[in-house]
Write an enzyme that holds these catalytic residues in place. Structure first.
Site, PDB file in Angstrom:
ATOM      1  N   LYS A 125      77.686  -4.319  12.016  1.00  0.00           N
ATOM      2  CA  LYS A 125      79.096  -4.674  11.810  1.00  0.00           C
ATOM      3  C   LYS A 125      79.263  -6.185  11.771  1.00  0.00           C
ATOM      4  O   LYS A 125      79.948  -6.728  10.898  1.00  0.00           O
ATOM      5  CB  LYS A 125      79.966  -4.063  12.920  1.00  0.00           C
ATOM      6  CG  LYS A 125      80.183  -2.574  12.739  1.00  0.00           C
ATOM      7  CD  LYS A 125      80.837  -1.903  13.944  1.00  0.00           C
ATOM      8  CE  LYS A 125      80.830  -0.385  13.750  1.00  0.00           C
ATOM      9  NZ  LYS A 125      81.214   0.355  14.956  1.00  0.00           N
ATOM     10  N   GLN A 152      83.410  -0.329  20.787  1.00  0.00           N
ATOM     11  CA  GLN A 152      82.314   0.553  20.366  1.00  0.00           C
ATOM     12  C   GLN A 152      82.252   1.771  21.297  1.00  0.00           C
ATOM     13  O   GLN A 152      82.161   1.630  22.509  1.00  0.00           O
ATOM     14  CB  GLN A 152      80.992  -0.227  20.398  1.00  0.00           C
ATOM     15  CG  GLN A 152      79.789   0.558  19.905  1.00  0.00           C
ATOM     16  CD  GLN A 152      79.876   0.914  18.426  1.00  0.00           C
ATOM     17  OE1 GLN A 152      80.261   0.094  17.602  1.00  0.00           O
ATOM     18  NE2 GLN A 152      79.531   2.141  18.090  1.00  0.00           N
ATOM     19  N   ASP A 155      89.902   0.836  13.941  1.00  0.00           N
ATOM     20  CA  ASP A 155      89.268   2.158  13.909  1.00  0.00           C
ATOM     21  C   ASP A 155      90.284   3.245  13.531  1.00  0.00           C
ATOM     22  O   ASP A 155      89.892   4.341  13.129  1.00  0.00           O
ATOM     23  CB  ASP A 155      88.681   2.493  15.292  1.00  0.00           C
ATOM     24  CG  ASP A 155      87.164   2.386  15.339  1.00  0.00           C
ATOM     25  OD1 ASP A 155      86.539   2.373  14.263  1.00  0.00           O
ATOM     26  OD2 ASP A 155      86.604   2.326  16.454  1.00  0.00           O
TER      27      ASP A 155
END
Lengths: 286, 286
Positions: free
Chosen positions: B51, B95, B118
């Site tokens: 990422k 995460q 997200d």
């Protein structure tokens, strides 16, 4: 079998009256629902009157705030701010539709999510989607599930549910509730091809399109449970107004296993579920 | 046709790099993504490294906050509060999975919705469900739609999409995106009966179950578009680890019209869509 929504609503209100009495006794809380009505739309006035009446009948506090048709959006927002901060108000309902100069999406977003007993605020929609705790779920979809269970029992797992219509108020939330009940769920709409064929797969068929007598007998599997959400005002052969659903009731009744009539099916459940949401909101913030 | 997800991701990142440069030039904003990693899970470390790398490659600011495994929930919440208030941070990604002593749902709810790249916050879920503006939509589902369109073109209207799996991360949001594209949508899952028969109706078949080679050739309609979201680590005949999807690729490839491979299909699109969400978040708050 004709599923009696009127009786189911009476039963639910009876259960709620007991809960309300218990909440008073145990926690000294009387659930309160405030309905805000802008303007003088006759249909809305009737809806609001019914809500007020039924709210009081189960022992809850009902308040009604009537605002003139020329209320500005800013004034309505200010009113909501007051209600959001008022601890005696557990549920807030803004009667829709609003006058055209007011943006409904702004108003819905301004209701405190934990008082949003219509379940239209995006935070409640998202909690429903994600299966999170604390969601206030739209009333009509809740009513659909309760009525389907009157015929099918508590366990809907593995049944194929087909929903006709994809509105935010009925189609999408009822699809999610059916998914929570472990149904296989198909959502159909105006762009759907071979709609009849898809509907024929349904163990549970939910019609929420707003088109009189839209669902034909040939679309229904023998023994299916049919929940008719439509409330359409048409003229009968003598020119008299009458209410019909989205389903060709007379023909479908002969084939299906169970069906909700219009009127007297889903309609009465909507207000009863509104009261249920208000009791839940009061309990959650007790 | 094999749909090349790697190439699609490259194309998307190129387009994003141009957008990022334009945002800098026009508004003097450089989109910034901050990834928060708690503990030292090796798989998570690889994801985060990818990422960070890709974020920088498109010209965005990438920050990484590594917290020790024994970080308390309160400490993580405090960290998020800081990031929520930091105007240089447009996207926040925590995460997952988190260590067991931290409640993921509390953490997700604490990310400012407009920085929730997200798309897991209930407010974003609800906006997606209601079709409201400003939703940040989960990345993998977005990738699925982009890849399906590589084969089918922009107009998916009227196609029957069948989704296998009903997770919050893939199954439910991809079903809603397909509905927005005017597909007829069926959501299936472990309780679904006659799954093969339902899948055979699909013009678009999305497999998101996490079971290696679950979808058989006999489940697939000739010419269907198959999107394989599964990433399953199995051993090949020589005992070597390899990645396979949820679809029996070799057999299905011969029948379907198009299919995404694993690896190299949906996987690469997920991070690319994360960058896309970050650019959108930066633009929305410019």
């Amino acid at each position: 079998m004709i599923i009696d929504g009127k009786q189911a609503a009476v039963d639910l209100r009876k259960a709620l009256a007991i809960e309300v009495a218990q909440l008073k006794k145990d926690k000294n809380i009387t659930p309160g629902l405030t309905v805000v009505l802008v303007g003088e739309d006759p249909a809305s006035q009737i809806y609001v009157r019914n809500k007020v009446k039924q709210t009081r009948e189960v022992g809850m506090i009902s308040s009604e705030i009537k605002l003139p048709i020329d209320t500005t959006q800013a004034q309505l927002l200010e009113q909501l701010e007051q209600l959001n901060n008022d601890n005696s108000v557990h549920g807030i309902l803004v009667q829709l539709p609003l006058p055209k100069h007011i943006d409904e999406s702004v108003i819905i977003a301004a209701i405190a999510p934990h008082k949003d007993v219509d379940g239209f605020h995006a935070l409640n929609s998202g909690r429903l989607l994600n299966g999170e705790k604390g969601a206030l779920v739209p009333c009509t979809p809740q009513g659909c599930i309760i009525l389907a269970k009157k015929h099918l029992g508590e366990d809907l797992s593995g049944l194929h549910a087909v929903v006709i219509g994809r509105s935010n108020i009925v189609g999408k939330p009822v699809a999610l509730l059916l998914l929570q009940e472990h149904c296989t769920v198909t959502i159909t709409h105006s762009r759907t091809k071979n709609l009849a064929e898809i509907c024929r797969q349904a163990d549970i068929l939910i019609a929420a399109v707003g088109r009189p007598n839209f669902v034909k007998a040939s679309w229904v599997k023998k023994g299916a449970t049919v929940i008719d959400v439509g409330i359409n005002r048409i003229e009968d052969e003598n020119g008299k107004a009458k209410l019909v659903g989205d389903v060709d009731f007379t023909a479908v009744e002969k084939i299906c296993g169970a069906i909700t009539p219009v009127p007297g099916g889903v309609g009465p459940m909507t207000i009863a579920c509104l009261l249920k949401n208000t009791v839940e909101a009061a309990r959650a913030n007790a």
